[in-house]
Design a protein around this motif. Structure first.
Motif, mmCIF file in Angstrom:
data_model
loop_
_atom_site.group_PDB
_atom_site.id
_atom_site.type_symbol
_atom_site.label_atom_id
_atom_site.label_comp_id
_atom_site.label_asym_id
_atom_site.label_seq_id
_atom_site.Cartn_x
_atom_site.Cartn_y
_atom_site.Cartn_z
ATOM 1 N N ASP A 135 0.907 -1.297 0.001
ATOM 2 C CA ASP A 135 0.043 0.114 0.127
ATOM 3 C C ASP A 135 0.807 1.146 -0.173
ATOM 4 O OD1 ASP A 135 -2.805 -1.374 2.122
ATOM 5 O OD2 ASP A 135 -2.499 -1.353 0.177
ATOM 6 N N ALA A 136 1.824 1.109 0.803
ATOM 7 C CA ALA A 136 2.706 2.379 1.056
ATOM 8 C C ALA A 136 3.607 2.554 -0.430
ATOM 9 C CB ALA A 136 3.833 2.186 2.041
ATOM 10 N N ASP A 137 3.893 1.528 -1.084
ATOM 11 C CA ASP A 137 4.753 1.843 -2.263
ATOM 12 C C ASP A 137 4.207 1.767 -3.588
ATOM 13 O OD1 ASP A 137 7.481 -0.182 -0.694
ATOM 14 O OD2 ASP A 137 7.105 2.078 -0.592
ATOM 15 N N PHE A 138 2.704 1.451 -3.489
ATOM 16 C CA PHE A 138 2.199 1.445 -4.824
ATOM 17 C C PHE A 138 0.791 2.043 -4.716
ATOM 18 C CE2 PHE A 138 4.718 -1.128 -7.406
ATOM 19 C CZ PHE A 138 5.704 -1.832 -6.750
ATOM 20 N N GLY A 139 0.342 2.296 -3.343
ATOM 21 C CA GLY A 139 -1.083 3.035 -3.434
ATOM 22 C C GLY A 139 -2.032 1.735 -2.989
ATOM 23 N N SER A 140 -1.781 0.869 -3.448
ATOM 24 C CA SER A 140 -3.180 -0.335 -3.258
ATOM 25 C C SER A 140 -2.700 -1.615 -3.864
ATOM 26 C CB SER A 140 -4.374 0.166 -4.053
ATOM 27 O OG SER A 140 -4.423 -0.140 -5.165
ATOM 28 N N PHE A 141 -3.276 -2.792 -3.434
ATOM 29 C CA PHE A 141 -2.775 -3.899 -3.837
ATOM 30 C C PHE A 141 -3.207 -4.120 -5.248
ATOM 31 C CE2 PHE A 141 -2.194 -8.330 -3.652
ATOM 32 C CZ PHE A 141 -3.107 -9.192 -4.361
ATOM 33 N N GLU A 142 -4.619 -3.552 -5.823
ATOM 34 C CA GLU A 142 -4.863 -3.553 -7.176
ATOM 35 C C GLU A 142 -3.850 -2.756 -8.076
ATOM 36 O OE1 GLU A 142 -7.729 -4.591 -4.523
ATOM 37 O OE2 GLU A 142 -6.901 -2.561 -4.425
ATOM 38 N N ALA A 143 -3.468 -1.801 -7.458
ATOM 39 C CA ALA A 143 -2.327 -1.065 -8.529
ATOM 40 C C ALA A 143 -1.104 -1.891 -8.543
ATOM 41 C CB ALA A 143 -2.023 0.429 -7.626
ATOM 42 N N LEU A 144 -0.683 -2.520 -7.605
ATOM 43 C CA LEU A 144 0.610 -3.392 -7.886
ATOM 44 C C LEU A 144 0.335 -4.550 -8.678
ATOM 45 C CD1 LEU A 144 3.246 -4.773 -6.675
ATOM 46 C CD2 LEU A 144 1.891 -6.123 -5.225
ATOM 47 N N VAL A 145 -1.019 -5.100 -8.820
ATOM 48 C CA VAL A 145 -1.191 -6.186 -9.542
ATOM 49 C C VAL A 145 -1.376 -5.690 -10.976
ATOM 50 C CG1 VAL A 145 -3.315 -7.663 -10.281
ATOM 51 C CG2 VAL A 145 -2.581 -7.789 -7.877
ATOM 52 N N GLN A 146 -2.040 -4.661 -11.214
ATOM 53 C CA GLN A 146 -2.101 -4.102 -12.530
ATOM 54 C C GLN A 146 -0.844 -3.720 -13.078
ATOM 55 O OE1 GLN A 146 -2.395 -0.963 -14.248
ATOM 56 N NE2 GLN A 146 -4.517 -0.975 -15.167
ATOM 57 N N LYS A 147 0.219 -3.072 -12.265
ATOM 58 C CA LYS A 147 1.499 -2.700 -12.808
ATOM 59 C C LYS A 147 2.205 -4.013 -13.077
ATOM 60 C CE LYS A 147 4.824 1.084 -12.422
ATOM 61 N NZ LYS A 147 5.951 0.416 -12.259
ATOM 62 N N MET A 148 2.099 -4.991 -12.283
ATOM 63 C CA MET A 148 3.023 -6.045 -12.402
ATOM 64 C C MET A 148 2.706 -6.746 -13.542
ATOM 65 S SD MET A 148 4.475 -8.403 -9.364
ATOM 66 C CE MET A 148 5.096 -9.957 -9.814
ATOM 67 N N SER A 149 1.270 -6.837 -13.719
ATOM 68 C CA SER A 149 0.752 -7.703 -14.996
ATOM 69 C C SER A 149 1.155 -6.893 -16.084
ATOM 70 C CB SER A 149 -0.607 -7.389 -15.053
ATOM 71 O OG SER A 149 -1.211 -8.415 -13.902
ATOM 72 N N SER A 150 1.184 -5.603 -16.528
ATOM 73 C CA SER A 150 1.497 -4.614 -17.647
ATOM 74 C C SER A 150 2.878 -4.685 -17.926
ATOM 75 C CB SER A 150 1.110 -3.280 -17.347
ATOM 76 O OG SER A 150 1.689 -2.552 -16.829
ATOM 77 N N GLU A 151 3.628 -4.947 -16.747
ATOM 78 C CA GLU A 151 5.298 -5.095 -16.952
ATOM 79 C C GLU A 151 5.439 -6.309 -17.645
ATOM 80 O OE1 GLU A 151 8.071 -3.259 -14.720
ATOM 81 O OE2 GLU A 151 6.938 -1.722 -14.159
ATOM 82 N N GLY A 152 4.983 -7.354 -17.042
ATOM 83 C CA GLY A 152 5.326 -8.759 -17.392
ATOM 84 C C GLY A 152 4.772 -8.955 -19.056
ATOM 85 N N ALA A 153 3.442 -8.351 -19.283
ATOM 86 C CA ALA A 153 2.984 -8.647 -20.570
ATOM 87 C C ALA A 153 3.894 -7.777 -21.611
ATOM 88 C CB ALA A 153 1.621 -7.644 -20.764
ATOM 89 N N ALA A 154 4.539 -6.451 -21.327
ATOM 90 C CA ALA A 154 5.281 -5.687 -21.976
ATOM 91 C C ALA A 154 6.760 -6.169 -22.220
ATOM 92 C CB ALA A 154 5.282 -4.166 -21.540
ATOM 93 N N LEU A 155 7.238 -7.510 -21.432
ATOM 94 C CA LEU A 155 8.390 -7.859 -21.687
ATOM 95 C C LEU A 155 8.673 -8.309 -22.978
ATOM 96 C CD1 LEU A 155 10.301 -9.701 -18.737
ATOM 97 C CD2 LEU A 155 10.569 -10.644 -20.987
ATOM 98 N N GLN A 156 9.729 -8.035 -23.591
ATOM 99 C CA GLN A 156 10.087 -8.647 -25.176
ATOM 100 C C GLN A 156 10.616 -9.999 -24.733
ATOM 101 O OE1 GLN A 156 8.675 -7.018 -27.150
ATOM 102 N NE2 GLN A 156 9.350 -4.888 -27.060
ATOM 103 N N GLY A 157 10.265 -11.203 -25.589
ATOM 104 C CA GLY A 157 10.887 -12.403 -25.566
ATOM 105 C C GLY A 157 10.758 -13.377 -24.294
ATOM 106 N N SER A 158 11.679 -13.754 -23.709
ATOM 107 C CA SER A 158 11.546 -14.564 -22.566
ATOM 108 C C SER A 158 11.981 -13.676 -21.183
ATOM 109 C CB SER A 158 12.134 -15.854 -22.729
ATOM 110 O OG SER A 158 11.946 -16.497 -23.872
#
Lengths: 253, 246
Positions: A135-158
Motif C-alpha cells: 500500500d505504501a509503495d504502490f498505493g493499493s494491492f490492485e495497483a500493484l497487480v495491474q502494474k506487475m501484469s502490464s510490465e510482464g506483458a510488455a517484456l520482449q521475448g522470454s
C-alpha cells in the motif's frame, strides 16, 4: 596445501580404485561435486486449474525445470573437470551455461512456491507487513497487480517479472529480468540482442525476491496461446501471498 | 525477396491543399502502412511438421500483432516513411534499439521465415549453393550440425540464421536473441529458423531438437535460399565463376 591439488570426489574415487599411492590426503581438500535434483511440488499438477492447466504444470515441472537441472549438473561437472585441468578458457566458456541453467533452476524453484491452489490460500491478498508495504509503495494491492501484469506483458521475448524487496531503501518494487537472470543482478550478456530489462547496475545483496512470475511462453502457451495478458490476469488467483509475506518478514527483519 | 506490402489510403482532400492546410486543425495526411504478408503456401501445407493450427496462430496472431503494433507506432514517429529494411537498420540504432525496432524486426523476420520454408522442403541444396556451403563449412553435414547446435544453444527467445557475410565473403551460421537479425550487421540473410517457443510449442512442446531437425529435414526451402544467394552475389564478390572447360 602446496603439496596437494584439490581433488574431486570422483577423481579420488577412481585413484583409490586403481590402487594409487598415498595422495598426501592429510593435506588434501576433497571437494564433493553436488548434483541437484528436481524439487517436488506441494500440490497436484491439476490443482491450479483453471488459472494454469495441469498439462502446462506437468510439462513445465517435469520437462523444462528438469532440463535446467540436468544441464546445470552437466555444466558443473564440466566446470569441475576444466578447473582440474587448469583450462581457463573452458572455465570462462562455461559461465553462460551455468548462469542460464543454474538461474533457471533457482527461478523455477522459487516459482513453484509462489503458487498455491485457491483452496489452500492461493490468490488471497497479503495481510500484515507486506500488505502495508505494498500500500505504501504502490498505493493499493490492485495497483500493484495491474502494474506487475502490464510490465510482464510488455517484456520482449522470454523472462520473469518480480516483486522484490530493496532492503537498502526498504521498499518493494517491481522488476523484470530477461531469460533466466535473477532479480537485481546485473547483466553480462554476450549474445547480441539479449536485453536486460531490469534496473541498471548490480544491486546484488540489497534485494530479495518475494514473488516471481514466469513469462516465458512455455509457462502459458498451451492454454493462453499468444494472449499473455490473459495469463497474467488469471495467475493472480493462484499466487501464494503467504509465502511472499513470510519472505518479506524474513528479509525485512 | 518479397517485402511487406505497402498500402496507401488517400485522404479525401487534394494533395495541393496540404500546404495551405498546414497549421489548421484538420490537416490532410496521406498515410502508408505495412501489410501482413501471407506465407507463399496454404496454412496446412507444412503438415505434419508444422501444423495448420500453429500457422494460424503464429501468422494470424503473432505476426499480425507485430504488423499492427508497428503501424500504430509509426503513425506518430519520425521513422515513418522508410522501407522495412531501412527501418530495421535505423531503429537498431547501433545496439541501442529505438522503440520501433522490436516490431519492425519481428515483422521482417516473420516475412523471411515463411519464405525460408516450403511444402516438401528439406533434403539438400544443389549446385552453386551446395558448393559454397561445402567450401565454407567443409561439408553439408558439417553445416547442418552447426545450424542445429547453434539453434539448440540459444538461450531464451531468438532466431538462427544462415547468412552470407559481406566482409568475410563467406557463409556463416549466426544465432541472435529476441528480434535481432543480420541486417543490422550488414550481412545478407539466406535462411532463418524461429526459435521463439511460440514457433514450436503447440507441435513439439519442449522438444526443440525434434523441431529443429524437422525444419532441416522437411521444411527448409533450399530453392528460396538459392534465389537469395544468386541475388546476394550481386553485392558480394565470391570469386571467379567456375567456367567449365569444353
Amino acid at each position: 596445501m602446496a603439496f596437494c591439488a584439490l581433488v574431486s570426489k570422483k577423481a579420488l574415487g577412481s585413484a583409490l580404485r586403481s590402487g594409487a599411492a598415498d595422495l598426501g590426503s592429510g593435506l588434501c581438500q576433497i571437494r564433493r561435486l553436488q548434483t541437484f535434483s528436481l524439487p517436488d511440488l506441494s500440490y497436484d499438477y491439476g490443482a491450479l486449474e483453471p488459472a494454469i492447466s495441469g498439462e502446462i504444470m506437468k510439462i513445465h515441472h517435469q520437462k523444462h525445470h528438469q532440463a535446467y537441472i540436468t544441464n546445470y549438473n552437466k555444466a558443473l561437472e564440466q566446470l569441475d573437470e576444466a578447473i582440474q585441468k587448469g583450462d581457463t578458457s573452458k572455465v570462462v566458456g562455461l559461465q553462460s551455461a551455468i548462469k542460464f541453467n543454474g538461474g533457471g533452476h533457482i527461478n523455477h524453484s522459487i516459482f513453484w512456491k509462489n503458487l498455491a491452489p485457491t483452496n489452500e490460500g492461493g490468490g488471497e491478498p497479503p495481510k500484515g507487513a507486506l500488505g502495508w508495504a505494498i500500500d505504501a509503495d504502490f498505493g493499493s494491492f490492485e495497483a500493484l497487480v495491474q502494474k506487475m501484469s502490464s510490465e510482464g506483458a510488455a517484456l520482449q521475448g522470454s523472462g520473469w517479472v518480480w516483486l522484490a524487496l530493496d532492503k537498502e531503501l526498504k521498499k518493494v518494487r517491481i522488476e523484470t529480468t530477461a531469460n533466466q537472470l535473477q532479480s537485481s543482478m546485473s547483466c553480462c550478456s554476450t549474445l547480441p540482442g539479449e536485453n536486460f530489462t531490469g534496473p541498471p547496475g548490480d544491486k546484488g545483496a540489497t534485494s530479495g525476491s518475494l514473488l516471481g512470475i514466469d513469462v516465458w511462453e512455455h509457462a502459458y502457451y498451451l492454454q493462453y496461446k499468444n494472449v499473455r495478458p490473459d495469463y497474467l490476469k488469471n495467475i493472480w488467483k493462484v499466487i501464494n501471498w503467504k509465502h511472499a509475506s513470510d519472505a518479506f518478514d524474513g528479509e525485512a527483519a | 525477396m518479397v517485402h511487406a506490402v505497402l498500402c496507401f489510403h488517400y485522404s479525401f482532400q487534394n494533395l495541393k491543399q496540404k500546404d495551405q492546410l498546414r497549421g489548421s486543425r484538420r490537416t490532410s495526411r496521406i498515410v502508408a502502412f505495412y501489410g501482413l504478408t501471407a506465407p507463399p503456401y496454404e496454412l496446412d501445407a507444412l503438415e505434419p511438421y508444422m501444423s495448420q493450427k500453429t500457422l494460424e496462430i503464429h501468422w494470424g496472431k503473432h505476426h499480425r500483432a507485430y504488423v499492427d503494433n508497428l503501424n500504430k507506432q509509426l503513425a506518430n514517429s519520425p521513422l515513418y516513411g522508410l522501407t522495412l529494411d531501412e527501418l530495421v537498420k535505423v531503429a537498431y540504432n547501433n545496439g541501442n534499439p529505438l522503440p520501433e525496432f522490436n516490431n519492425a524486426a519481428q515483422v521482417w523476420n516473420h516475412n523471411f521465415f515463411w519464405e525460408s520454408m516450403q511444402p516438401d522442403g528439406g533434403y539438400m541444396p544443389a549446385a552453386g549453393l551446395l558448393q559454397q556451403i561445402e567450401k565454407d563449412f567443409g561439408s553439408f553435414p558439417n553445416f547442418r550440425e552447426k545450424f542445429i547446435t547453434t539453434a539448440m544453444s540459444l538461450f531464451g527467445s531468438g532466431w538462427v540464421w544462415l547468412v552470407l557475410k559481406k566482409e568475410e565473403k563467406k557463409l556463416a551460421v549466426v544465432g541472435a536473441s529476441n528480434a535481432v537479425n543480420p541486417l543490422v550487421w550488414g550481412d545478407i540473410p539466406i535462411i532463418t529458423l524461429d526459435m521463439w517457443e511460440h514457433s514450436y510449442y503447440l507441435d513439439y512442446r519442449n522438444d526443440r531438437g525434434k523441431y529443429v531437425n524437422a525444419f532441416m529435414d522437411s521444411l527448409v526451402s533450399w530453392q528460396s535460399a538459392t534465389a537469395r544467394m544468386a541475388r546476394a552475389e550481386a553485392f558480394v564478390n565470391l570469386g571467379e565463376p567456375k567456367i567449365p572447360v569444353a
